[in-house]
Design a protein around this motif. Structure first.
Motif, PDB file in Angstrom:
ATOM      1  N   UNK A  16       0.831  -1.205   0.000  1.00 49.24           N
ATOM      2  CA  UNK A  16       0.000   0.000   0.000  1.00 49.24           C
ATOM      3  C   UNK A  16       0.865   1.253   0.000  1.00 49.24           C
ATOM      4  N   UNK A  17       1.918   1.231   0.808  1.00 47.56           N
ATOM      5  CA  UNK A  17       2.815   2.396   0.879  1.00 47.56           C
ATOM      6  C   UNK A  17       3.439   2.694  -0.469  1.00 47.56           C
ATOM      7  N   UNK A  18       3.794   1.626  -1.170  1.00 42.56           N
ATOM      8  CA  UNK A  18       4.398   1.813  -2.488  1.00 42.56           C
ATOM      9  C   UNK A  18       3.446   2.568  -3.410  1.00 42.56           C
ATOM     10  N   UNK A  19       2.179   2.124  -3.403  1.00 37.57           N
ATOM     11  CA  UNK A  19       1.195   2.800  -4.263  1.00 37.57           C
ATOM     12  C   UNK A  19       0.983   4.235  -3.817  1.00 37.57           C
ATOM     13  N   UNK A  20       0.943   4.438  -2.514  1.00 37.20           N
ATOM     14  CA  UNK A  20       0.733   5.794  -2.011  1.00 37.20           C
ATOM     15  C   UNK A  20       1.876   6.709  -2.435  1.00 37.20           C
ATOM     16  N   UNK A  21       3.086   6.195  -2.324  1.00 40.04           N
ATOM     17  CA  UNK A  21       4.234   7.034  -2.683  1.00 40.04           C
ATOM     18  C   UNK A  21       4.204   7.408  -4.143  1.00 40.04           C
ATOM     19  N   UNK A  22       3.843   6.426  -4.976  1.00 38.83           N
ATOM     20  CA  UNK A  22       3.883   6.704  -6.416  1.00 38.83           C
ATOM     21  C   UNK A  22       2.830   7.701  -6.833  1.00 38.83           C
ATOM     22  N   UNK A  23       1.684   7.681  -6.166  1.00 40.07           N
ATOM     23  CA  UNK A  23       0.623   8.575  -6.610  1.00 40.07           C
ATOM     24  C   UNK A  23       0.571   9.872  -5.815  1.00 40.07           C
ATOM     25  N   UNK A  24       1.434   9.985  -4.786  1.00 36.70           N
ATOM     26  CA  UNK A  24       1.365  11.199  -3.958  1.00 36.70           C
ATOM     27  C   UNK A  24       1.575  12.452  -4.785  1.00 36.70           C
ATOM     28  N   UNK A  25       2.521  12.402  -5.774  1.00 33.12           N
ATOM     29  CA  UNK A  25       2.805  13.607  -6.557  1.00 33.12           C
ATOM     30  C   UNK A  25       1.678  13.941  -7.501  1.00 33.12           C
ATOM     31  N   UNK A  26       1.087  12.885  -8.106  1.00 34.05           N
ATOM     32  CA  UNK A  26       0.017  13.138  -9.066  1.00 34.05           C
ATOM     33  C   UNK A  26      -1.179  13.771  -8.405  1.00 34.05           C
ATOM     34  N   UNK A  27      -1.422  13.403  -7.168  1.00 34.45           N
ATOM     35  CA  UNK A  27      -2.633  13.792  -6.480  1.00 34.45           C
ATOM     36  C   UNK A  27      -2.391  15.059  -5.659  1.00 34.45           C
ATOM     37  N   UNK A  28      -1.130  15.531  -5.690  1.00 35.87           N
ATOM     38  CA  UNK A  28      -0.694  16.564  -4.741  1.00 35.87           C
ATOM     39  C   UNK A  28      -1.496  17.837  -4.818  1.00 35.87           C
ATOM     40  N   UNK A  29      -2.188  18.063  -5.949  1.00 30.07           N
ATOM     41  CA  UNK A  29      -2.924  19.316  -6.022  1.00 30.07           C
ATOM     42  C   UNK A  29      -4.220  19.278  -5.246  1.00 30.07           C
ATOM     43  N   UNK A  30      -4.713  18.086  -4.975  1.00 31.68           N
ATOM     44  CA  UNK A  30      -5.962  18.073  -4.219  1.00 31.68           C
ATOM     45  C   UNK A  30      -5.948  17.079  -3.068  1.00 31.68           C
ATOM     46  N   UNK A  31      -4.775  16.517  -2.762  1.00 34.57           N
ATOM     47  CA  UNK A  31      -4.734  15.586  -1.623  1.00 34.57           C
ATOM     48  C   UNK A  31      -3.359  15.600  -0.984  1.00 34.57           C
ATOM     49  N   UNK A  32      -3.304  15.284   0.292  1.00 30.35           N
ATOM     50  CA  UNK A  32      -2.037  15.088   0.996  1.00 30.35           C
ATOM     51  C   UNK A  32      -2.059  13.701   1.589  1.00 30.35           C
ATOM     52  N   UNK A  33      -0.889  13.037   1.509  1.00 30.25           N
ATOM     53  CA  UNK A  33      -0.826  11.667   2.023  1.00 30.25           C
ATOM     54  C   UNK A  33       0.157  11.638   3.182  1.00 30.25           C
ATOM     55  N   UNK A  34      -0.197  10.943   4.251  1.00 26.80           N
ATOM     56  CA  UNK A  34       0.718  10.798   5.387  1.00 26.80           C
ATOM     57  C   UNK A  34       0.573   9.406   5.965  1.00 26.80           C
ATOM     58  N   UNK A  35       1.632   8.932   6.591  1.00 23.72           N
ATOM     59  CA  UNK A  35       1.613   7.589   7.178  1.00 23.72           C
ATOM     60  C   UNK A  35       1.648   7.719   8.700  1.00 23.72           C
TER      61      UNK A  35
END
Lengths: 486, 152
Positions: B42-61
Motif C-alpha cells: 500500500x505504501x508503495x502505491x501511495x508514494x507513487x501517486x502522492x505527486x500526481x494527487x498533490x494538487x488536491x490531496x495530501x498523504x501521510x503515514x
C-alpha cells in the motif's frame, strides 16, 4: 601646457608634410583620373574600347608602385615591433598598413574593371561563361586556359573550378552561339587576363603583409577572429577606423561571396556571413547554431575593432575576454533543456468544460438530428385516428405520415444531409435508373449471348455480372475511367 | 523518481496539526506498520501517486506501534492493518465500498489508478458538501475482510 602646444604644432607640421606627399601623388592620380574620366566618357559613347591601358591605369600609377615597393621591403626584413608611438596614427607602419588597405580596395576595383573588359571581349566567343563563373579571377583563369579553343574536351579545367561547374561549362560550350575571336582581340583579351592575375597576386601580397602586422595593429580584433580574417576585414573595410565605424550587421557580411548555384536549391545554407565564416569559432560551431554564432561574432568583433581603433587596449586582453564570452555563450546554447518533471493531476472540477461550436460540430449533430419523416410521424391530426404498424392502435403510430389530407406530398425529395457510403450510393443510382422511365438511350435489357442469341433476361445478371455489352462507359452513374493530365 | 518520502507521524500533536492544517485538500492517513507486507504494498502505491494527487490531496503515514497514536487507533476502531482514513477540512469522510465498515478503507489498493479514483471521488463529494461517498471501484478490486465483533 607648453608640451600640449608643442604637440599641436607638431601635428600641424605632420599634416602639412602629409599634404605635400599626398599632393604629389594625388597630382599624378588627379591628372590620370581626369584623363581616365575623359577617356571613359568617350569610351562609353563609342562602347568600343580596344586598349586595355585606357581602362586600367592602376598598375602604372606611382602610388601603386611606391606602396608595393615598401611592402616588399617590409616583408623582406624583420620589423621591430617594440617601437610604437603613443598615438596609432603616428606609427609609420600603421600608415603603411592604412595605405595597404586602401590599395587593396583599389586593386579590387581595378580587378572588377579589368574583368568587365575581358568579359566584353570574350562575349563574342562564349557568352554564357560570365554567368557560370562569377568570380573575376576564376573567370580570367578560365578564359586564359580556353583561349580560342572551340572544343572544350581538349581543354583541362581541373583545379580551376569545382567539377560540377566544369561539367556545366563543357556542356554549355557545345551549344554556345559564339564564334572564335580574331587574333588581335584574342591577344588583348589574354593580356587583360594576365593583368588581372597580376593584380590578384599583388593584392595577396599586400594582404599577407597586413596580416603579419595584424598582431601589433589590432590585437583585440585578432584575438577574437584571428589575424588572417582580421586583415581581410580591415582590407575590405578600408582601414581600421572605417571598420570601427561600420555597424555590426555590415561587418557580418563583409566579404560575402555570391555563390553560383547552377541548378542547386537556394533554400538551404543561406547564411549571411562573409569573412567571419573562416574564423575558428565559426567553423567549430554545429550547423544549427551557425547563424546565431555569426551574429554574435560580428557584434563582438565590432566592439574589439572599436577598441583597437582608439588604441584603448594595446595588450589585447579585452579581445581575449570577448572571445571567452563568445565561447561560453555558444556552449550555453548547446546545453540540453532541463528535464521535465511529471505534472501532478489537476484538481477535479476546477476547469470548466470547454464547449466547442462551429461548422464541424453542426455537421456532426445533423447526422443525429430528427428527420422530417420522424417529425411527421410524431404529429397527429386532430379528429382522425392515426394509422399504426400493427393496425388498430397497436404497434408504432404513423402520425401525419402518409395521410391523405396533409398538404405535403409524401416526403419531399430534399437531398438528405446524411452521408451515404459512395459505393452504396452508386448502386442506388443504378437501380433507380434501371427502373425509372428516363433511362439512357444506349442501355438495353436485351442481352446478346453466344448460346441462345438474343435473350430477354440476361443470364449473366443472375450471376451478378451484368451484360457483357452493357458498358460502363455510357452508364449514368459511371465515373471517369481514365484520368489523364493535359 | 519519487524523491520525497511520505511523512511518517508518531505523535498525537503531529496528527492533530496535519489534520487542522490541510485546508481544501483530502487528507489520507494510512495506519499501519512497516513490517507488514500488505502495508508495504500500500505504501508503495501511495508514494507513487502522492505527486500526481498533490494538487488536491495530501498523504501521510501513521505508525501504529507508537504509544501516543493508540488514542486514534481506538477512536477509529482500527484492528486490521493497513487501514486508511480520509479527511477533508478536518472532517472525517466516509466511503461506502460495499463492505461493512464505511469509516475507513481496509487493505491495499490493486493499482495506483484505483487509489487516485477513490481520492477524486472523495474530493468531489466533499466539495459538494457530502459526508459519505460511494466507492467507484468494482467489487473485485475491493479487499474483503471479516469484521469480528468481540471475537464472534
Amino acid at each position: 601646457m607648453a608640451t600640449l602646444e608643442d604637440s599641436f604644432l607638431a601635428d600641424l607640421d605632420d599634416l602639412s608634410d602629409n599634404e605635400a606627399e599626398l599632393d604629389e601623388s594625388d597630382g599624378d592620380d588627379a591628372k590620370k583620373d581626369e584623363e581616365d574620366i575623359d577617356m571613359d566618357m568617350a569610351d562609353l559613347e563609342t562602347l568600343n574600347y580596344d586598349d586595355l591601358d585606357s581602362v586600367s591605369k592602376l598598375q602604372k600609377s606611382q602610388r601603386y608602385l611606391d606602396i608595393m615597393h615598401k611592402v616588399e621591403e617590409a616583408l623582406g626584413k624583420e620589423s621591430d615591433g617594440t617601437e610604437k608611438g603613443t598615438v596609432l596614427e603616428d606609427d609609420p607602419e600603421y600608415k603603411l598598413i592604412v595605405d595597404c588597405n586602401q590599395l587593396s580596395v583599389d586593386i579590387e576595383n581595378e580587378i572588377a574593371i579589368v574583368h568587365n573588359f575581358i568579359r566584353d571581349k570574350y562575349r563574342l566567343k562564349f557568352q554564357e561563361l560570365e554567368s557560370l563563373v562569377n568570380h573575376p579571377i576564376d573567370y580570367a583563369r578560365v578564359v586564359k586556359k580556353i583561349g580560342n579553343e572551340t572544343d572544350l574536351t581538349l581543354v583541362d579545367l581541373e583545379g580551376l573550378l569545382p567539377s560540377a561547374i566544369i561539367m556545366v561549362v563543357s556542356v554549355t560550350a557545345l551549344t554556345t552561339k559564339g564564334s572564335p575571336l580574331p587574333e588581335d582581340v584574342l591577344q588583348k583579351t589574354l593580356e587583360a587576363c594576365d593583368r588581372a592575375l597580376d593584380l590578384d597576386s599583388a593584392r595577396k601580397k599586400v594582404l599577407d603583409f597586413v596580416e603579419s602586422k595584424m598582431g601589433s595593429i589590432a590585437p583585440n580584433l585578432s584575438a577574437i577572429v584571428g589575424s588572417a580574417v582580421a586583415a581581410k576585414l580591415m582590407g575590405t573595410a578600408g582601414g581600421l577606423s572605417a571598420l570601427a565605424k561600420m555597424p555590426a550587421c555590415n561587418v557580418q557580411v563583409l566579404g560575402h561571396k555570391r555563390k553560383n548555384l547552377a541548378g542547386f536549391s537556394s533554400a538551404t545554407s543561406q547564411l549571411r556571413v562573409g569573412y567571419l565564416e573562416q574564423t575558428e569559432i565559426f567553423q567549430s560551431t554545429p550547423p544549427a547554431l551557425k547563424s546565431r554564432a555569426g551574429r554574435i561574432l560580428a557584434a563582438k568583433s565590432t566592439l574589439a575593432a572599436r577598441v583597437d581603433a582608439t588604441r584603448g587596449d594595446p595588450s589585447g586582453t579585452n579581445g581575449k575576454a570577448l572571445r571567452e564570452e563568445i565561447r561560453k555563450k555558444i556552449e550555453k546554447w548547446q546545453e540540453p533543456p532541463p528535464a521535465r518533471q511529471p505534472k501532478p493531476l489537476p484538481v477535479p472540477d476546477s476547469e470548466p468544460k470547454k464547449r466547442r461550436g462551429g461548422r464541424r460540430l453542426r455537421k456532426m449533430k445533423e447526422r443525429y438530428a430528427v428527420t422530417d419523416m420522424r417529425k411527421l410521424a410524431n404529429r397527429m391530426a386532430f379528429g382522425t385516428p392515426e394509422e399504426s404498424s400493427l393496425g388498430d392502435g397497436l404497434g408504432e403510430g404513423y402520425g401525419m405520415l402518409g395521410q391523405a389530407g396533409s398538404n405535403r406530398l409524401r416526403i419531399s425529395s430534399v437531398p438528405s444531409k446524411l452521408k451515404i457510403n459512395p459505393t452504396i450510393a452508386k448502386k442506388l443510382k443504378e437501380r433507380n435508373y434501371a427502373g425509372g422511365a428516363t433511362t439512357s438511350g444506349l442501355t438495353s435489357s436485351l442481352a446478346f449471348t453466344p448460346v441462345q442469341g438474343i435473350e430477354l433476361c440476361n443470364p449473366q445478371q443472375a450471376l451478378g455480372l451484368g451484360s457483357g455489352t452493357q458498358s460502363t462507359y455510357f452508364s449514368e452513374s459511371g465515373t471517369f475511367s481514365k484520368l489523364k493530365k493535359i | 523518481m519519487e524523491s520525497v518520502l511520505l511523512p511518517t507521524l508518531t505523535k498525537k500533536e503531529e496528527i492533530d496539526r496535519i489534520i487542522n492544517n490541510t485546508i481544501d485538500k483530502v487528507l489520507v492517513l494510512r495506519f499501519g506498520r512497516t513490517s507488514d507486507e500488505n502495508c508495504l504494498l500500500l505504501d508503495d502505491i501511495l508514494e507513487k501517486s502522492a505527486r500526481d494527487v498533490s494538487k488536491f490531496a495530501t498523504v501521510a503515514l501513521v505508525d501504529v506501534d507508537s504509544d501516543q497514536v493508540q488514542v486514534y487507533v481506538n477512536y477509529f476502531d482500527i484492528t486490521l492493518f493497513p487501514s486508511t482514513v480520509f479527511f477533508f477540512n478536518a472532517h472525517h469522510m466516509k466511503l461506502d465500498s460495499g463492505t461493512a465498515d464505511h469509516t475507513k478503507w481496509v487493505g491495499k489498493f490493486h493499482e495506483k489508478q484505483d487509489f487516485i479514483d477513490v481520492v477524486e471521488v472523495i474530493f468531489r463529494g466533499a466539495m459538494k458538501g457530502k459526508m459519505i461517498v460511494h466507492c467507484p471501484l468494482p467489487p473485485e478490486r475491493i479487499p474483503k475482510y471479516q469484521l469480528l465483533y468481540k471475537d464472534v
